[in-house]
Scaffold this motif. Structure first.
Motif, PDB file in Angstrom:
ATOM      1  N   VAL A  52       2.770  10.936  14.596  1.00  0.00           N
ATOM      2  CA  VAL A  52       3.599   9.821  14.120  1.00  0.00           C
ATOM      3  C   VAL A  52       4.037  10.042  12.680  1.00  0.00           C
ATOM      4  CG1 VAL A  52       2.672   8.107  15.713  1.00  0.00           C
ATOM      5  CG2 VAL A  52       1.567   8.409  13.496  1.00  0.00           C
ATOM      6  N   GLY A  53       3.923  11.287  12.206  1.00  0.00           N
ATOM      7  CA  GLY A  53       4.398  11.624  10.883  1.00  0.00           C
ATOM      8  C   GLY A  53       3.455  11.282   9.750  1.00  0.00           C
ATOM      9  N   LEU A  54       2.175  11.066  10.059  1.00  0.00           N
ATOM     10  CA  LEU A  54       1.184  10.766   9.028  1.00  0.00           C
ATOM     11  C   LEU A  54       0.288  11.969   8.802  1.00  0.00           C
ATOM     12  CD1 LEU A  54      -0.017   7.224  10.123  1.00  0.00           C
ATOM     13  CD2 LEU A  54       1.665   7.781   8.374  1.00  0.00           C
ATOM     14  N   GLU A  55       0.125  12.336   7.572  1.00  0.00           N
ATOM     15  CA  GLU A  55      -0.819  13.394   7.244  1.00  0.00           C
ATOM     16  C   GLU A  55      -2.141  12.740   6.835  1.00  0.00           C
ATOM     17  OE1 GLU A  55      -0.666  16.667   7.716  1.00  0.00           O
ATOM     18  OE2 GLU A  55       1.298  16.324   8.619  1.00  0.00           O
ATOM     19  N   CYS A  56      -3.127  12.914   7.660  1.00  0.00           N
ATOM     20  CA  CYS A  56      -4.463  12.369   7.395  1.00  0.00           C
ATOM     21  C   CYS A  56      -5.278  13.468   6.728  1.00  0.00           C
ATOM     22  CB  CYS A  56      -5.127  11.918   8.697  1.00  0.00           C
ATOM     23  SG  CYS A  56      -4.217  10.646   9.579  1.00  0.00           S
ATOM     24  N   GLU A  57      -5.331  13.434   5.396  1.00  0.00           N
ATOM     25  CA  GLU A  57      -6.015  14.470   4.628  1.00  0.00           C
ATOM     26  C   GLU A  57      -7.515  14.180   4.538  1.00  0.00           C
ATOM     27  OE1 GLU A  57      -4.675  17.282   3.501  1.00  0.00           O
ATOM     28  OE2 GLU A  57      -2.774  16.642   4.388  1.00  0.00           O
ATOM     29  N   PRO A  58      -8.351  15.141   4.906  1.00  0.00           N
ATOM     30  CA  PRO A  58      -9.802  14.922   4.800  1.00  0.00           C
ATOM     31  C   PRO A  58     -10.189  14.574   3.364  1.00  0.00           C
ATOM     32  CG  PRO A  58      -9.333  16.936   6.013  1.00  0.00           C
ATOM     33  CD  PRO A  58      -8.025  16.458   5.435  1.00  0.00           C
ATOM     34  N   ALA A  59     -11.073  13.585   3.231  1.00  0.00           N
ATOM     35  CA  ALA A  59     -11.518  13.128   1.910  1.00  0.00           C
ATOM     36  C   ALA A  59     -13.033  13.169   1.800  1.00  0.00           C
ATOM     37  CB  ALA A  59     -11.007  11.711   1.660  1.00  0.00           C
ATOM     38  N   GLY A  60     -13.664  13.867   2.723  1.00  0.00           N
ATOM     39  CA  GLY A  60     -15.115  13.961   2.726  1.00  0.00           C
ATOM     40  C   GLY A  60     -15.564  14.882   3.841  1.00  0.00           C
ATOM     41  N   PRO A  61     -16.868  15.044   3.991  1.00  0.00           N
ATOM     42  CA  PRO A  61     -17.404  15.937   5.021  1.00  0.00           C
ATOM     43  C   PRO A  61     -17.286  15.325   6.419  1.00  0.00           C
ATOM     44  CG  PRO A  61     -19.192  14.777   3.956  1.00  0.00           C
ATOM     45  CD  PRO A  61     -17.935  14.405   3.205  1.00  0.00           C
ATOM     46  N   ALA A 118       0.829  -1.206   0.000  1.00  0.00           N
ATOM     47  CA  ALA A 118       0.000   0.000   0.000  1.00  0.00           C
ATOM     48  C   ALA A 118       0.864   1.256   0.000  1.00  0.00           C
ATOM     49  CB  ALA A 118      -0.917   0.010   1.219  1.00  0.00           C
ATOM     50  N   THR A 119       0.468   2.204  -0.813  1.00  0.00           N
ATOM     51  CA  THR A 119       1.062   3.533  -0.774  1.00  0.00           C
ATOM     52  C   THR A 119       0.069   4.540  -0.220  1.00  0.00           C
ATOM     53  OG1 THR A 119       0.398   4.006  -3.047  1.00  0.00           O
ATOM     54  CG2 THR A 119       2.614   3.089  -2.713  1.00  0.00           C
ATOM     55  N   SER A 120      -1.178   4.079  -0.010  1.00  0.00           N
ATOM     56  CA  SER A 120      -2.221   4.945   0.525  1.00  0.00           C
ATOM     57  C   SER A 120      -3.200   4.103   1.330  1.00  0.00           C
ATOM     58  CB  SER A 120      -2.951   5.644  -0.627  1.00  0.00           C
ATOM     59  OG  SER A 120      -3.945   6.515  -0.149  1.00  0.00           O
ATOM     60  N   VAL A 121      -3.688   4.698   2.413  1.00  0.00           N
ATOM     61  CA  VAL A 121      -4.713   4.065   3.240  1.00  0.00           C
ATOM     62  C   VAL A 121      -5.885   5.027   3.334  1.00  0.00           C
ATOM     63  CG1 VAL A 121      -5.275   3.266   5.581  1.00  0.00           C
ATOM     64  CG2 VAL A 121      -3.079   2.679   4.567  1.00  0.00           C
ATOM     65  N   LEU A 122      -7.078   4.484   3.211  1.00  0.00           N
ATOM     66  CA  LEU A 122      -8.315   5.251   3.294  1.00  0.00           C
ATOM     67  C   LEU A 122      -9.042   4.801   4.552  1.00  0.00           C
ATOM     68  CD1 LEU A 122     -10.299   7.159   1.718  1.00  0.00           C
ATOM     69  CD2 LEU A 122     -11.206   5.093   0.647  1.00  0.00           C
ATOM     70  N   GLY A 123      -9.489   5.753   5.365  1.00  0.00           N
ATOM     71  CA  GLY A 123     -10.172   5.362   6.592  1.00  0.00           C
ATOM     72  C   GLY A 123     -11.229   6.360   7.018  1.00  0.00           C
ATOM     73  N   LEU A 124     -12.172   5.890   7.810  1.00  0.00           N
ATOM     74  CA  LEU A 124     -13.193   6.722   8.441  1.00  0.00           C
ATOM     75  C   LEU A 124     -12.819   6.774   9.910  1.00  0.00           C
ATOM     76  CD1 LEU A 124     -15.894   8.257   8.382  1.00  0.00           C
ATOM     77  CD2 LEU A 124     -17.051   6.050   8.653  1.00  0.00           C
ATOM     78  N   ILE A 125     -12.417   7.960  10.387  1.00  0.00           N
ATOM     79  CA  ILE A 125     -11.870   8.078  11.739  1.00  0.00           C
ATOM     80  C   ILE A 125     -12.551   9.221  12.488  1.00  0.00           C
ATOM     81  CG2 ILE A 125      -9.624   7.184  11.019  1.00  0.00           C
ATOM     82  CD1 ILE A 125      -8.567  10.107  11.157  1.00  0.00           C
ATOM     83  N   PRO A 126     -12.478   9.195  13.826  1.00  0.00           N
ATOM     84  CA  PRO A 126     -12.909  10.379  14.568  1.00  0.00           C
ATOM     85  C   PRO A 126     -12.092  11.581  14.102  1.00  0.00           C
ATOM     86  CG  PRO A 126     -12.636   8.525  16.050  1.00  0.00           C
ATOM     87  CD  PRO A 126     -12.078   8.102  14.712  1.00  0.00           C
ATOM     88  N   GLU A 127     -12.735  12.697  13.910  1.00  0.00           N
ATOM     89  CA  GLU A 127     -12.076  13.881  13.368  1.00  0.00           C
ATOM     90  C   GLU A 127     -10.879  14.284  14.224  1.00  0.00           C
ATOM     91  OE1 GLU A 127     -10.936  17.525  11.786  1.00  0.00           O
ATOM     92  OE2 GLU A 127     -11.710  17.422  13.829  1.00  0.00           O
ATOM     93  N   ALA A 128     -10.972  14.119  15.541  1.00  0.00           N
ATOM     94  CA  ALA A 128      -9.881  14.479  16.447  1.00  0.00           C
ATOM     95  C   ALA A 128      -8.655  13.591  16.267  1.00  0.00           C
ATOM     96  CB  ALA A 128     -10.368  14.413  17.897  1.00  0.00           C
ATOM     97  N   SER A 129      -8.805  12.404  15.684  1.00  0.00           N
ATOM     98  CA  SER A 129      -7.679  11.478  15.506  1.00  0.00           C
ATOM     99  C   SER A 129      -6.664  11.966  14.483  1.00  0.00           C
ATOM    100  CB  SER A 129      -8.185  10.096  15.082  1.00  0.00           C
ATOM    101  OG  SER A 129      -8.917   9.514  16.120  1.00  0.00           O
ATOM    102  N   ARG A 130      -7.031  12.934  13.691  1.00  0.00           N
ATOM    103  CA  ARG A 130      -6.080  13.454  12.704  1.00  0.00           C
ATOM    104  C   ARG A 130      -4.836  14.021  13.389  1.00  0.00           C
ATOM    105  NH1 ARG A 130      -8.534  17.733   9.654  1.00  0.00           N
ATOM    106  NH2 ARG A 130      -6.644  17.613   8.411  1.00  0.00           N
ATOM    107  N   ARG A 131      -5.000  14.598  14.583  1.00  0.00           N
ATOM    108  CA  ARG A 131      -3.849  15.144  15.326  1.00  0.00           C
ATOM    109  C   ARG A 131      -2.863  14.039  15.701  1.00  0.00           C
ATOM    110  NH1 ARG A 131      -8.003  17.408  18.202  1.00  0.00           N
ATOM    111  NH2 ARG A 131      -7.494  16.090  19.975  1.00  0.00           N
ATOM    112  N   ILE A 132      -3.394  12.876  16.107  1.00  0.00           N
ATOM    113  CA  ILE A 132      -2.529  11.759  16.492  1.00  0.00           C
ATOM    114  C   ILE A 132      -1.720  11.297  15.295  1.00  0.00           C
ATOM    115  CG2 ILE A 132      -2.514   9.372  17.320  1.00  0.00           C
ATOM    116  CD1 ILE A 132      -5.100  10.192  18.890  1.00  0.00           C
ATOM    117  N   GLY A 133      -2.340  11.271  14.123  1.00  0.00           N
ATOM    118  CA  GLY A 133      -1.617  10.899  12.908  1.00  0.00           C
ATOM    119  C   GLY A 133      -0.411  11.788  12.678  1.00  0.00           C
ATOM    120  N   ARG A 134      -0.585  13.081  12.864  1.00  0.00           N
ATOM    121  CA  ARG A 134       0.530  14.018  12.678  1.00  0.00           C
ATOM    122  C   ARG A 134       1.673  13.725  13.650  1.00  0.00           C
ATOM    123  NH1 ARG A 134      -3.753  17.674  11.668  1.00  0.00           N
ATOM    124  NH2 ARG A 134      -3.752  18.423  13.812  1.00  0.00           N
TER     125      ARG A 134
END
Length: 195
Positions: A165-174, A147-163
């Motif tokens: 660990v060096g992961l940019e969780c880019e919003p892909a929907g509302p 995989a070079t990309s992962v798609l997920g449905l996550i709590p909006e606040a979890s995006r901070r945790i991704g950052r």
């Protein structure tokens, strides 16, 4: 603390770990979140728990601390493919079909992350460490799977945790409301992290 990626090929080497993971999911999603999901013998499961998926478990002395399921976007089992795509196609009544801003992808290099949780038994002073271990093993496993990309449905606040660990969780929907919990589909591009 240990981190293990389970598959149908290796789960026999890990004793009760897979069953314990499904029990921990039952606790997290059915007991705590009060979601109406399939269950049997105190374990939560669904149509995406197939031999094509992988399960990341953070565990200690047989106790599950956190977990994630990875499913290839190319997989099909009957009418189902992967959760986000099936929701977009209207096959899942509990998830809105407008969760993505684009057509759900089907590609060997894109995997879906789902059933992400951290157990409520993890003390507050250990939660970040557990979350970091979980995210790192998800990345390692996804990379091993191509995989070079992962798609997920996550709590909006979890995006901070991704950052963290060096992961940019880019919003892909509302941002969607799931029983008072704001959630969003994200893409995690790992191509630059494959070195």
């Amino acid at each position: 603390m240990e981190v293990t990626t389970l598959s149908f090929e290796n789960m026999h080497n890990h004793g009760e770990l897979f069953a314990n993971l499904l029990r921990a999911r039952h606790q997290a999603f059915i007991v705590q979140n009060k979601w109406d999901l399939p269950q049997a013998d105190g374990m939560e499961f669904d149509q995406y728990d197939t031999p094509a998926s992988r399960w990341v478990a953070v565990h200690e002395n047989g106790r599950i601390l956190a977990g994630i399921r990875l499913t290839p976007t190319t997989h099909r089992c009957g009418i189902y493919s992967y959760m986000i795509r099936d929701a977009q196609l209207g096959l899942l009544s509990t998830i809105p079909s407008n969760l993505l801003d684009f057509e759900a992808p089907i590609a060997d290099h894109i995997w879906e992350s789902s059933r992400v949780f951290v157990s409520d038994c993890v003390p507050a002073n250990q939660r970040l460490r557990v979350q970091l271990q979980l995210r790192q093993e998800m990345v390692n496993s996804a990379r091993r799977l191509g995989a070079t990309s992962v798609l997920g449905l996550i709590p909006e606040a979890s995006r901070r945790i991704g950052r963290r660990v060096g992961l940019e969780c880019e919003p892909a929907g509302p941002i969607l409301d799931f029983d008072g919990l704001p959630c969003v589909c994200v893409t995690i591009n790992m191509a630059s992290k494959l070195h």
